[in-house]
Design an enzyme around this catalytic site. Structure first.
Site, PDB file in Angstrom:
ATOM      1  N   LYS A 175      49.214  -4.368 -42.932  1.00 53.93           N
ATOM      2  CA  LYS A 175      48.697  -4.861 -44.182  1.00 53.93           C
ATOM      3  C   LYS A 175      48.163  -3.565 -45.081  1.00 53.93           C
ATOM      4  CE  LYS A 175      45.595  -6.827 -41.534  1.00 53.93           C
ATOM      5  NZ  LYS A 175      44.476  -7.379 -40.973  1.00 53.93           N
ATOM      6  N   THR A 207      35.556  -8.975 -50.432  1.00 52.40           N
ATOM      7  CA  THR A 207      36.948  -8.904 -49.317  1.00 52.40           C
ATOM      8  C   THR A 207      36.381  -9.017 -47.735  1.00 52.40           C
ATOM      9  OG1 THR A 207      36.726  -6.522 -49.457  1.00 52.40           O
ATOM     10  CG2 THR A 207      38.047  -7.523 -51.069  1.00 52.40           C
ATOM     11  N   GLY A 209      36.128 -10.565 -44.504  1.00 56.12           N
ATOM     12  CA  GLY A 209      37.096 -11.392 -43.717  1.00 56.12           C
ATOM     13  C   GLY A 209      38.451 -11.476 -44.161  1.00 56.12           C
ATOM     14  N   THR A 210      38.943 -10.644 -44.991  1.00 53.49           N
ATOM     15  CA  THR A 210      40.405 -11.078 -45.418  1.00 53.49           C
ATOM     16  C   THR A 210      41.248 -10.899 -44.199  1.00 53.49           C
ATOM     17  OG1 THR A 210      40.225  -8.626 -46.175  1.00 53.49           O
ATOM     18  CG2 THR A 210      40.163 -10.118 -47.804  1.00 53.49           C
ATOM     19  N   GLY A 211      41.083 -10.115 -43.504  1.00 55.27           N
ATOM     20  CA  GLY A 211      42.191 -10.199 -42.216  1.00 55.27           C
ATOM     21  C   GLY A 211      41.819 -11.160 -41.509  1.00 55.27           C
ATOM     22  N   CYS A 212      40.705 -11.811 -41.085  1.00 55.38           N
ATOM     23  CA  CYS A 212      40.505 -12.836 -40.434  1.00 55.38           C
ATOM     24  C   CYS A 212      41.281 -14.013 -40.901  1.00 55.38           C
ATOM     25  CB  CYS A 212      39.233 -12.981 -40.021  1.00 55.38           C
ATOM     26  SG  CYS A 212      38.053 -11.723 -39.608  1.00 55.38           S
TER      27      CYS A 212
END
Ligand code: PXL
Length: 269
Positions: A175, A207, A209-212
């Site tokens: 990412k 932003t 929690g974007t990865g989760c």
């Protein structure tokens, strides 16, 4: 009706933007039935992580067995795993139940700097969990920790993605959100070909929690039987919609908008 089942093995975020809560919201929006194994409880809001309380190993294993002995799952993701003991126990159980469609989000550090994975646990991640994975979704700092490489250029990213496949992952999404360029380039590598997914950087502090959310969206798609590359492309659309339409909740790094993708697709937003 066949119900697609998706399982998250991750930490709880009391603020609801990341972790288990982001995962279950995302599963629901993408029409997968969500189940959860809680590995740690965090006391958290948009200003930061105020406490971390890992669940005892027996409690984690018992939750996994409760799912494994009855409901099963079509796909799963891991998020915050905190310690090498938890990683080893979770890996052993995934192997035991022969679960496939395994998405590994190698969560290490929260936005404010709190450690969600102890330093020495990176080796357990590499040795036991990455070899079980269908896809690993590191951001650049996580990929640097896993591969022990400095990543500056696109070439560096490609080398790191190859390293992670060498470690036993079937595919990788690197990412690009942690860079600073005007465009965010996420790189998908299936072991043979690279696909660059480029989108304009969105200027927002919301932003958390974007990865989760991104890895949960991949998991929901895999649970429905979508192939990995298409699952990743849909997840990218999902997270982009969620970042573009911020909710403005909290004084710090607020959550993304988990409703946005579906509301947009039914044209009521
Ligand atoms: O986004 C990483 C992450 C994962 N899991 C939990 C978190 C966070 C970030 O804060 O709190 C529980």
């Amino acid at each position: 009706m066949i119900i697609a089942k998706a399982l998250t093995i991750a930490g709880s975020d009391s603020g609801g933007g990341a972790g288990i809560q982001a995962d279950l919201k995302t599963f629901q929006e993408l029409d997968a039935y969500g189940m959860s194994i809680i590995t740690a409880v965090t006391a958290q809001n948009t200003l930061g992580v105020h406490g971390v309380y890992p669940v005892p190993i027996e409690g984690i294993v018992e939750q996994i067995d409760a799912i494994g002995n009855d409901m099963g799952t079509n796909a799963l993701k891991t998020g915050m795993l905190f310690s090498s003991e938890i990683i080893e126990a979770v890996s052993e159980r995934i192997h035991h139940y022969q679960w496939d469609n395994v998405v590994i989000d190698p969560v290490m550090i929260a936005k404010g700097g709190a450690k969600l994975l102890q330093d020495e646990a990176v080796n357990a991640l590499i040795d036991t969990l990455i070899p079980l994975s269908t896809v690993v979704t590191p951001n650049i700092p996580e990929a640097e920790m896993i591969t022990n490489r400095k990543i500056n250029t696109v070439e560096d990213r490609k080398k790191a993605a190859k390293d992670i496949v060498q470690m036993g992952a079937t595919s990788v999404v690197m990412k690009g959100g942690h860079g600073s360029a005007d465009d965010v380039v996420d790189l998908f590598f299936d072991g043979e070909t690279f696909v660059e997914m480029t989108s304009p950087r969105i200027d927002t502090r919301h932003t958390h929690g974007t990865g989760c959310t991104f890895s949960a969206a991949i998991t929901a798609e895999l649970a429905k039987g979508v192939e990995i590359k298409q699952a990743v492309l849909t997840a990218k659309d999902f997270i982009r919609a969620a970042i573009e339409t911020e909710l403005g909740i909290g004084e710090g790094h607020g959550p993304t908008n988990h409703w946005a993708y579906k509301k947009r697709s039914v044209k009521s937003f």
